[in-house]
Design a protein around this motif. Structure first.
Motif, PDB file in Angstrom:
ATOM      1  N   ARG A  57      18.913 -14.041 -27.981  1.00 31.72           N
ATOM      2  CA  ARG A  57      17.728 -13.222 -28.253  1.00 31.72           C
ATOM      3  C   ARG A  57      16.601 -14.109 -28.773  1.00 31.72           C
ATOM      4  O   ARG A  57      16.829 -14.947 -29.637  1.00 31.72           O
ATOM      5  N   TYR A  58      15.387 -13.900 -28.213  1.00 32.04           N
ATOM      6  CA  TYR A  58      14.223 -14.694 -28.566  1.00 32.04           C
ATOM      7  C   TYR A  58      13.062 -13.781 -28.944  1.00 32.04           C
ATOM      8  O   TYR A  58      13.053 -12.599 -28.622  1.00 32.04           O
ATOM      9  N   LYS A  59      12.064 -14.399 -29.510  1.00 36.07           N
ATOM     10  CA  LYS A  59      10.750 -13.783 -29.659  1.00 36.07           C
ATOM     11  C   LYS A  59       9.770 -14.812 -29.122  1.00 36.07           C
ATOM     12  O   LYS A  59       9.908 -16.009 -29.395  1.00 36.07           O
ATOM     13  N   ILE A  60       8.798 -14.345 -28.324  1.00 36.08           N
ATOM     14  CA  ILE A  60       7.837 -15.246 -27.706  1.00 36.08           C
ATOM     15  C   ILE A  60       6.465 -14.585 -27.700  1.00 36.08           C
ATOM     16  O   ILE A  60       6.367 -13.366 -27.565  1.00 36.08           O
ATOM     17  N   ILE A  66       0.148 -10.824 -28.999  1.00 35.25           N
ATOM     18  CA  ILE A  66       1.154 -10.020 -28.302  1.00 35.25           C
ATOM     19  C   ILE A  66       2.458 -10.805 -28.257  1.00 35.25           C
ATOM     20  O   ILE A  66       2.622 -11.735 -27.468  1.00 35.25           O
ATOM     21  N   LYS A  67       3.373 -10.413 -29.157  1.00 33.48           N
ATOM     22  CA  LYS A  67       4.702 -11.020 -29.189  1.00 33.48           C
ATOM     23  C   LYS A  67       5.694 -10.033 -28.582  1.00 33.48           C
ATOM     24  O   LYS A  67       5.555  -8.824 -28.752  1.00 33.48           O
ATOM     25  N   VAL A  68       6.663 -10.567 -27.850  1.00 35.28           N
ATOM     26  CA  VAL A  68       7.682  -9.705 -27.250  1.00 35.28           C
ATOM     27  C   VAL A  68       9.071 -10.259 -27.553  1.00 35.28           C
ATOM     28  O   VAL A  68       9.252 -11.472 -27.734  1.00 35.28           O
ATOM     29  N   GLY A  90      13.189  -7.638 -21.672  1.00 35.93           N
ATOM     30  CA  GLY A  90      12.071  -8.535 -21.886  1.00 35.93           C
ATOM     31  C   GLY A  90      10.888  -8.225 -21.008  1.00 35.93           C
ATOM     32  O   GLY A  90      10.789  -7.132 -20.444  1.00 35.93           O
ATOM     33  N   PRO A  91       9.991  -9.197 -20.859  1.00 37.08           N
ATOM     34  CA  PRO A  91       8.707  -8.953 -20.196  1.00 37.08           C
ATOM     35  C   PRO A  91       8.760  -8.881 -18.671  1.00 37.08           C
ATOM     36  O   PRO A  91       7.807  -8.410 -18.051  1.00 37.08           O
ATOM     37  N   ALA A 117      10.110 -11.407 -11.224  1.00 40.79           N
ATOM     38  CA  ALA A 117       9.237 -10.331 -10.760  1.00 40.79           C
ATOM     39  C   ALA A 117       8.553  -9.739 -11.979  1.00 40.79           C
ATOM     40  O   ALA A 117       9.120  -9.703 -13.075  1.00 40.79           O
ATOM     41  N   ILE A 118       7.338  -9.281 -11.762  1.00 40.67           N
ATOM     42  CA  ILE A 118       6.531  -8.686 -12.817  1.00 40.67           C
ATOM     43  C   ILE A 118       6.574  -7.164 -12.631  1.00 40.67           C
ATOM     44  O   ILE A 118       6.449  -6.683 -11.503  1.00 40.67           O
TER      45      ILE A 118
END
Length: 162
Positions: A57-60, A66-68, A90-91, A117-118
């Protein structure tokens, strides 16, 4: 859903064992991620040694302010050969990242191949065109440079995307 690809190959003047020990240690990801992303590992399941099924698990910080949170799973692993991480939360709508290692004269060829993919259909495709693709290229170019300093080599590195 449009799926994009980013592929990078780099030769490092180290042994296969040294390459594996560095890249199969999840905490080393912080060392090769640009500082402006404020990348932080929140947790690593099990041991610090990578294994299939491991959850990281990360935070970026994707954009200013805007952190996710991002959760990946190591889905496949063959020691000294490859491992694959996939986004669970995630994003991205899809994140499939293959890391391959191969002995070559003078060291180890390391290949990263990402399929992503977005979300959000047309808006996601526009965002990829506008900044996501460019941002990912910059992240991987940064990794090329950092790894080149960490493991100096005279060999050429290649960054290409499809």
């Amino acid at each position: 859903m449009k799926v994009y690809q980013l592929k990078q190959t780099q030769v490092l003047p180290i042994t296969l064992q040294q390459a594996w020990e560095f890249f199969a240690t999840p905490r080393n990801l912080e060392k090769i991620t640009p500082s402006h992303l404020k990348f932080t590992i929140l947790s690593v399941s099990g041991s610090e040694k990578m294994y299939a099924g491991q959850i990281i698990r990360y935070k970026i910080q994707l954009l200013p302010f805007i952190k996710v949170n991002w959760t990946t799973e190591i889905t496949h692993l063959q020691e000294l050969s490859y491992f694959i991480d996939e986004q669970r939360f995630g994003p991205y709508a899809l994140w499939h990242h293959q890391h391959h290692f191969k002995e070559v004269p003078g060291g180890v060829e390391m290949t990263d191949e990402v399929h992503y993919a977005i979300p959000l259909g047309f808006i996601g495709r526009f965002a990829n065109w506008l900044f996501v693709k460019r941002t990912l290229h910059r992240i991987f170019e940064y990794r090329l440079a950092i790894l080149g300093k960490h493991f100096p080599t005279d060999k050429n590195s290649i960054l290409k995307s499809a």
